[in-house]
Design a protein around this motif. Sequence first.
Motif, PDB file in Angstrom:
ATOM      1  N   LEU A 171       0.830  -1.211   0.000  1.00 40.17           N
ATOM      2  CA  LEU A 171       0.000   0.000   0.000  1.00 40.17           C
ATOM      3  C   LEU A 171       0.864   1.260   0.000  1.00 40.17           C
ATOM      4  N   LYS A 172       1.965   1.202   0.715  1.00 39.75           N
ATOM      5  CA  LYS A 172       2.861   2.359   0.727  1.00 39.75           C
ATOM      6  C   LYS A 172       3.457   2.604  -0.657  1.00 39.75           C
ATOM      7  N   LYS A 173       3.830   1.505  -1.319  1.00 38.87           N
ATOM      8  CA  LYS A 173       4.406   1.667  -2.657  1.00 38.87           C
ATOM      9  C   LYS A 173       3.386   2.218  -3.642  1.00 38.87           C
ATOM     10  N   ILE A 174       2.106   1.783  -3.468  1.00 35.86           N
ATOM     11  CA  ILE A 174       1.067   2.287  -4.381  1.00 35.86           C
ATOM     12  C   ILE A 174       0.860   3.777  -4.195  1.00 35.86           C
ATOM     13  N   SER A 175       0.835   4.203  -2.921  1.00 37.99           N
ATOM     14  CA  SER A 175       0.585   5.628  -2.647  1.00 37.99           C
ATOM     15  C   SER A 175       1.852   6.472  -2.631  1.00 37.99           C
ATOM     16  N   GLN A 176       3.006   5.816  -2.718  1.00 38.28           N
ATOM     17  CA  GLN A 176       4.262   6.558  -2.645  1.00 38.28           C
ATOM     18  C   GLN A 176       4.409   7.545  -3.785  1.00 38.28           C
ATOM     19  N   LYS A 177       3.957   7.136  -4.978  1.00 34.29           N
ATOM     20  CA  LYS A 177       4.100   8.005  -6.138  1.00 34.29           C
ATOM     21  C   LYS A 177       3.324   9.300  -5.963  1.00 34.29           C
ATOM     22  N   LYS A 178       2.074   9.160  -5.448  1.00 26.82           N
ATOM     23  CA  LYS A 178       1.264  10.363  -5.224  1.00 26.82           C
ATOM     24  C   LYS A 178       1.876  11.222  -4.121  1.00 26.82           C
ATOM     25  N   ILE A 179       2.402  10.557  -3.108  1.00 24.30           N
ATOM     26  CA  ILE A 179       3.005  11.319  -2.004  1.00 24.30           C
ATOM     27  C   ILE A 179       4.243  12.065  -2.477  1.00 24.30           C
ATOM     28  N   GLU A 180       4.997  11.437  -3.368  1.00 20.04           N
ATOM     29  CA  GLU A 180       6.220  12.069  -3.868  1.00 20.04           C
ATOM     30  C   GLU A 180       5.916  13.180  -4.860  1.00 20.04           C
ATOM     31  N   GLU A 181       4.822  13.057  -5.625  1.00 22.25           N
ATOM     32  CA  GLU A 181       4.498  14.071  -6.635  1.00 22.25           C
ATOM     33  C   GLU A 181       4.105  15.392  -6.001  1.00 22.25           C
ATOM     34  N   GLU A 182       3.414  15.369  -4.856  1.00 20.39           N
ATOM     35  CA  GLU A 182       2.953  16.605  -4.233  1.00 20.39           C
ATOM     36  C   GLU A 182       4.117  17.495  -3.787  1.00 20.39           C
ATOM     37  N   PRO A 183       5.117  16.970  -3.074  1.00 18.69           N
ATOM     38  CA  PRO A 183       6.258  17.834  -2.739  1.00 18.69           C
ATOM     39  C   PRO A 183       6.986  18.365  -3.960  1.00 18.69           C
ATOM     40  N   LEU A 184       7.095  17.543  -5.012  1.00 18.97           N
ATOM     41  CA  LEU A 184       7.758  18.010  -6.225  1.00 18.97           C
ATOM     42  C   LEU A 184       6.980  19.154  -6.867  1.00 18.97           C
ATOM     43  N   ARG A 185       5.647  19.010  -6.876  1.00 18.15           N
ATOM     44  CA  ARG A 185       4.827  20.086  -7.461  1.00 18.15           C
ATOM     45  C   ARG A 185       4.973  21.371  -6.651  1.00 18.15           C
ATOM     46  N   LEU A 186       4.930  21.247  -5.336  1.00 23.29           N
ATOM     47  CA  LEU A 186       5.084  22.429  -4.489  1.00 23.29           C
ATOM     48  C   LEU A 186       6.466  23.059  -4.653  1.00 23.29           C
TER      49      LEU A 186
END
Length: 458
Positions: free
Chosen positions: A285-300
């Motif tokens: 589950l962490k790996k599935i949501s990791q991409k979304k979690i990583e994209e938000e800091p990059l966008r900010l």
Amino acid sequence: MGKFVIACPSCGRYTEASTGFFAKKQIPCSCGYTIQVKTDRMTTRECPHCGNMVAYDQAKGNDAVCPVCQNQIMTEQIRSKMVEFVCPSCSCHLSAAKDAASYTCPLWSRFLGLIEKGEKKTLIPCYKGIDVYDMPREFARLQAQDMGKIGAMQDLLRGVGKIIGVKTSVNVDNAHMEEVEREPSALAQRGNMALEDGDFSGADEYFERALDANPADAYAYLGKFLVRYQFSSLDDFENKVCRLEESKEFKRAEQFADIVLAKKLKSFRELNEIKIERMHLIDVLKKISQKKIEEEPLRLMREAEKLRQQEMIQRAAYDEACARVKSRISYEDAPYIARLEEEFDAKIKDVQRKIEEEISINKGARDSFDDEISNLYNQKASLGLFKGKEKKAIQIKIDEIQNKMNQIESEPQVQNKYQNQLNQINREKRAEVNKITADIGSKYTMPKFEDFADCTRN
């Protein structure tokens, strides 16, 4: 201690004997006769020197002598035709003719004879402390038993049970034994008490001693497993996960556990596997949501970097506009400020001149007083011993002049006296300069930072 081959006086079969303090004095033969090593190792042979049939000790080998002529029974001529060696199978000292193509050890031939008699005679080689590949090649077709491994005695008894046909009864006994709950040994109990006290090093020592006494002590293996993880019981693993497949101690505890402990260990293993599966699920589950979690800091981070670049462009345009306005103001108020500086500089110079004059006057007065005091001291010194009144009068004059000289202001005192006046002139100068700058600056409108926001769109 040396080994040698001795013949049974009853059946003529050979068996192994040894010399030394701890050697067996009696050896039972398969024919039922008990060989008395001390007496039965004597045999007869014709002496090559005197020709008598004499008895000699088999254990002495080449050192045996004839009791009649006292010469060695094994002469050099006989010995030159013989070769001595050690049997690789039974380690007995033997001798054979040099020209013999092969030689069968009399003791080893007995073992081979037992094997050749059929299935009723079964030989189970048992060994310990040697490599299986170092066994004699005659054992290649036999199933040997390593007595150095854990559970070797149980395996040997199980094998013997199969041979003698009591397999069912043995299994029933073993099954019955497994149903009985075994109490931990005294050393294992001491180890468990040390675990409860948090003395893990002491507990490990007790468990090691328990295993030295009984290598199949399941509770001791379980205790060493707990020592490894620094826990006092299996209940402490409630929120912990361990790799049971990598723990030799836990596997040994499962191998030698009774039925009660085996159930407890099985339950612990199943619970541990459930916790491992839960951890794997959480990782997925962490790996599935990791991409979304990583994209938000990059966008900010990208947006923040964009805003920073825009602010830098806006700040540069604003600073440039402000510098142009300040440059025009400075150009216009420069003449006025120059005239003010000339006026106030003249005032400052006038005050400095007064300070220098006063310092010079004070210095001259102080020098005059110093000369006068020096003359009075000379007069005082020139008076005789009985001129006390005159000396006292001169000293009074010296003290009066000294008091006057002390009242003269020093150079720092003079400068401090005029410092407030200089500070006041400088304050007035700054106030006038600021007034001129403000009056001229009021004619111009200073730019605002927000007016340059459009610069970032170009």
